[in-house]
Each structure stands twice: as C-alpha cells, then as structure tokens.
Design a protein around this motif. Structure first.
Motif, mmCIF file in Angstrom:
data_model
loop_
_atom_site.group_PDB
_atom_site.id
_atom_site.type_symbol
_atom_site.label_atom_id
_atom_site.label_comp_id
_atom_site.label_asym_id
_atom_site.label_seq_id
_atom_site.Cartn_x
_atom_site.Cartn_y
_atom_site.Cartn_z
ATOM 1 N N UNK A 110 -8.777 3.431 7.369
ATOM 2 C CA UNK A 110 -9.877 3.045 7.570
ATOM 3 C C UNK A 110 -10.356 1.950 8.500
ATOM 4 N N UNK A 111 -11.533 1.933 9.059
ATOM 5 C CA UNK A 111 -11.636 0.711 9.865
ATOM 6 C C UNK A 111 -11.258 -0.913 9.266
ATOM 7 N N UNK A 112 -10.911 -0.859 8.136
ATOM 8 C CA UNK A 112 -10.780 -2.151 7.377
ATOM 9 C C UNK A 112 -9.349 -2.074 6.653
ATOM 10 N N UNK A 113 -8.699 -0.902 6.712
ATOM 11 C CA UNK A 113 -7.299 -1.020 6.107
ATOM 12 C C UNK A 113 -6.357 -0.150 6.681
ATOM 13 N N UNK A 114 -5.126 -0.536 6.689
ATOM 14 C CA UNK A 114 -4.017 0.169 7.320
ATOM 15 C C UNK A 114 -3.002 0.513 5.954
ATOM 16 N N UNK A 115 -2.357 1.685 6.387
ATOM 17 C CA UNK A 115 -1.082 1.997 5.316
ATOM 18 C C UNK A 115 -0.041 1.610 5.808
ATOM 19 N N UNK A 134 2.333 0.262 0.715
ATOM 20 C CA UNK A 134 1.159 -0.468 0.426
ATOM 21 C C UNK A 134 0.123 -0.521 1.349
ATOM 22 N N UNK A 135 -1.235 -0.514 0.956
ATOM 23 C CA UNK A 135 -2.271 -0.778 1.773
ATOM 24 C C UNK A 135 -2.311 -2.174 2.094
ATOM 25 N N UNK A 136 -2.788 -2.465 3.612
ATOM 26 C CA UNK A 136 -3.219 -3.892 4.084
ATOM 27 C C UNK A 136 -4.556 -3.968 4.336
ATOM 28 N N UNK A 137 -5.361 -4.801 3.879
ATOM 29 C CA UNK A 137 -6.819 -4.825 3.879
ATOM 30 C C UNK A 137 -7.217 -6.091 4.895
ATOM 31 N N UNK A 138 -8.080 -5.947 5.591
ATOM 32 C CA UNK A 138 -8.837 -6.757 6.496
ATOM 33 C C UNK A 138 -9.558 -7.514 5.746
#
Length: 184
Positions: A110-115, A134-138
C-alpha cells in the motif's frame, strides 16, 4: 537466560544490531531511495545501511550490516547481502555467523506499508535456509523526523534487573539444567 547473556546481547550494549534485527526493533528508521543507492537510517545506535543498485567494489572488511547489492524485480526490491560480522537475531541469543547469505524482498502493499521477507542461508549455523516475513509501516504523523535514540548501555538491567528471577529462587534441578544449556 544464562548469567553471561546480559553482557553478550549487542542490543543491550547499544551496538549496531544487524541488518534484519534493526528492522524489527521498536525504534524508527527511514528509507531513502536514490537512483543508484537505497539508504536505511536507523534511530537505534545511529546505524545506517546502504543498498547498492549499481556495481561497486566490496568493502575491505565485514560489518554488522553486511554488504548489500540490490536490483528491482518488478516493483519489489530484491537485496542480496553478505560480508556480515556474526551477531544475534534477538534477545533469546539466536544468532548467525559470518557465513550468512541474506536475501531480502521489499514489496509495496500500500502507499504506507511494505511487505518485508528475509531468507537466511547460513550453513555454519542453520541446517537449512529459513524465511521470516512481516509488514513494515510508514509513520503517518505530519513532519515526522528520525531522531537519535540515546541508548544507554545496560539501562534495562539497571531499571528492571530486580524483577528477574534470581538463581537462588530455582531448584537445584533447574540450576543443573540451566548450566548444561548454557555450556552448549
């Protein structure tokens, strides 16, 4: 935890935590993408990591963050990292050696998350390759900035060490078992 573990965990000593551990520690980090490099800056231990998207010579020595070369596979950044100093993965004492070959995948979800996925290949330590994800969140706050984390060596032991069970509270059987485990 063995009695000597408190003086061995690199995080408790405020050392650079290593490429993967730095991403899942509870401290902020920033990813900056350029045309030939991706820079990761971490609040903890003022750590930094460069992912080279261009051809560069390998460094003369191994480092805690390793030497990272990346390429794009569609919209996924694939990173191959080697040249590590062996270090701990977590507070439990799980570790990898300087033979580690790490393959990471950073995929936008998503625009605010990276897998994030990391595959560990270290025949000196692990019987077979294994992967974490894990997801990394902005951070969404306006004008967020990466600030220095003033790490103080062994502060958790100073503040919370009294809450740990003391060896005299264990039975002699558990003490013998702990001794054997620590000696392995």
């Amino acid at each position: 935890m063995c009695s000597s573990d408190l003086d061995r965990d690199p995080e408790l000593k405020c050392y650079v935590p290593g490429a993967v551990r730095a991403l899942y520690l509870p401290y902020p980090f920033q990813i900056v993408q350029g045309t030939k490099k991706v820079q990761l800056a971490f609040a903890f231990a003022n750590a930094a990591r460069t992912i080279h998207l261009d051809e560069v010579d390998e460094p003369p020595a191994d480092t805690s963050m390793g030497f990272s070369k990346g390429h794009w596979d569609g919209n996924t950044l694939v990173v191959e990292t080697s040249r590590f100093l062996g270090t701990w993965l977590d507070r439990a004492g799980n570790f990898y050696s300087d033979s580690l070959r790490l393959t990471e995948r950073f995929s936008p979800i998503s625009p605010d998350a990276i897998q994030y996925e990391a595959t560990f290949e270290d025949p000196s330590t692990f019987a077979k390759p294994w992967t974490i994800a894990m997801p990394l969140y902005r951070r969404l706050e306006p004008n967020v900035q990466l600030l220095d984390y003033p790490c103080v060596e062994f502060v958790e032991e100073f503040m919370y060490g009294h809450a740990r069970k003391r060896s005299e509270e264990h039975t002699s059987e558990l003490q013998s078992l702990a001794y054997l485990v620590c000696r392995l």
